[in-house]
Design a protein around this motif. Structure first.
Motif, PDB file in Angstrom:
ATOM      1  N   UNK A 184      -6.698   6.664 -10.635  1.00  0.00           N
ATOM      2  CA  UNK A 184      -7.767   5.990 -10.439  1.00  0.00           C
ATOM      3  C   UNK A 184      -7.320   4.597 -10.301  1.00  0.00           C
ATOM      4  N   UNK A 185      -6.686   4.059 -11.226  1.00  0.00           N
ATOM      5  CA  UNK A 185      -6.474   2.416 -11.174  1.00  0.00           C
ATOM      6  C   UNK A 185      -5.731   2.501  -9.863  1.00  0.00           C
ATOM      7  N   UNK A 186      -4.715   3.086  -9.329  1.00  0.00           N
ATOM      8  CA  UNK A 186      -4.053   2.930  -8.062  1.00  0.00           C
ATOM      9  C   UNK A 186      -4.946   2.988  -7.078  1.00  0.00           C
ATOM     10  N   UNK A 240       0.901  -1.194   0.109  1.00  0.00           N
ATOM     11  CA  UNK A 240      -0.179  -0.104   0.141  1.00  0.00           C
ATOM     12  C   UNK A 240       0.918   1.280   0.011  1.00  0.00           C
ATOM     13  N   UNK A 241       1.861   1.207   0.810  1.00  0.00           N
ATOM     14  CA  UNK A 241       2.692   2.353   0.871  1.00  0.00           C
ATOM     15  C   UNK A 241       3.422   2.577  -0.685  1.00  0.00           C
ATOM     16  N   UNK A 275       2.230   1.691  -3.519  1.00  0.00           N
ATOM     17  CA  UNK A 275       1.144   2.252  -4.483  1.00  0.00           C
ATOM     18  C   UNK A 275       0.927   3.745  -4.131  1.00  0.00           C
ATOM     19  N   UNK A 276       1.010   4.254  -2.739  1.00  0.00           N
ATOM     20  CA  UNK A 276       0.752   5.567  -2.551  1.00  0.00           C
ATOM     21  C   UNK A 276       1.929   6.535  -3.072  1.00  0.00           C
ATOM     22  N   UNK A 277       3.170   5.982  -2.959  1.00  0.00           N
ATOM     23  CA  UNK A 277       4.116   6.616  -3.496  1.00  0.00           C
ATOM     24  C   UNK A 277       3.917   6.751  -4.991  1.00  0.00           C
ATOM     25  N   UNK A 278       3.558   5.744  -5.899  1.00  0.00           N
ATOM     26  CA  UNK A 278       3.503   6.007  -7.166  1.00  0.00           C
ATOM     27  C   UNK A 278       2.321   6.913  -7.472  1.00  0.00           C
TER      28      UNK A 278
END
Length: 147
Positions: A100-102, A25-26, A28-31
């Motif tokens: 939106x995908x992330x 999750x971390x 994905x949030x960075x990206x």
């Protein structure tokens, strides 16, 4: 009563899975944040900024002077070293789709993380209960041995 090694193994497994999901999750949030910043940076591309001087990043710590000549088109990194020329609106739409995908991926992982965390807490509670039983049993045995 002996400490059940299965519970200990289950606790370790839950801890590893919780850490893995949290890390995912971390990441994905960075990206996602990078895509948000990229999308927001497209807002400065307008006719009033055409011809203005700016600094162009060569690396994260090295810049060269440049001039903004084309405010209508951008090169978008679509992955694995490929860039596609898009107009600004298409670039914004590309980044919106990625964001939106992330967001959906994070929303999919979040319940699994919560479930693993709850499972880990339950295992810890069972282990603590067994430890208390073991301690009380040992205390009662040492009390009967002294008498």
């Amino acid at each position: 009563m002996k400490m059940n090694l299965e519970n200990l193994g289950l606790n370790l497994t839950c801890a590893y899975e919780t850490e893995f999901l949290s890390s995912s999750i971390g990441q994905l949030k960075v990206v996602q944040t990078k895509y948000v910043e990229a999308k927001d940076s497209l807002n400065v591309l307008n006719k009033s900024n055409e011809g203005k001087e700016l600094l162009v990043p060569l690396t994260s710590s090295m810049y060269v002077p440049g001039k903004l000549n084309d405010v209508d088109h951008v090169l978008v990194d679509v992955g694995t070293g490929y860039f596609v020329e898009k107009n600004v609106e298409d670039g914004k739409e590309f980044f919106k789709r990625k964001i939106d995908f992330l967001t959906k991926q994070i929303e999919k992982i979040q319940p699994a993380l919560q479930e693993k965390h709850a499972m880990k807490q339950a295992v810890v509670e069972v282990m603590n209960m067994k430890l208390q039983q073991l301690h009380s049993q040992q205390a009662s045995q040492s009390g009967t041995t002294k008498a």
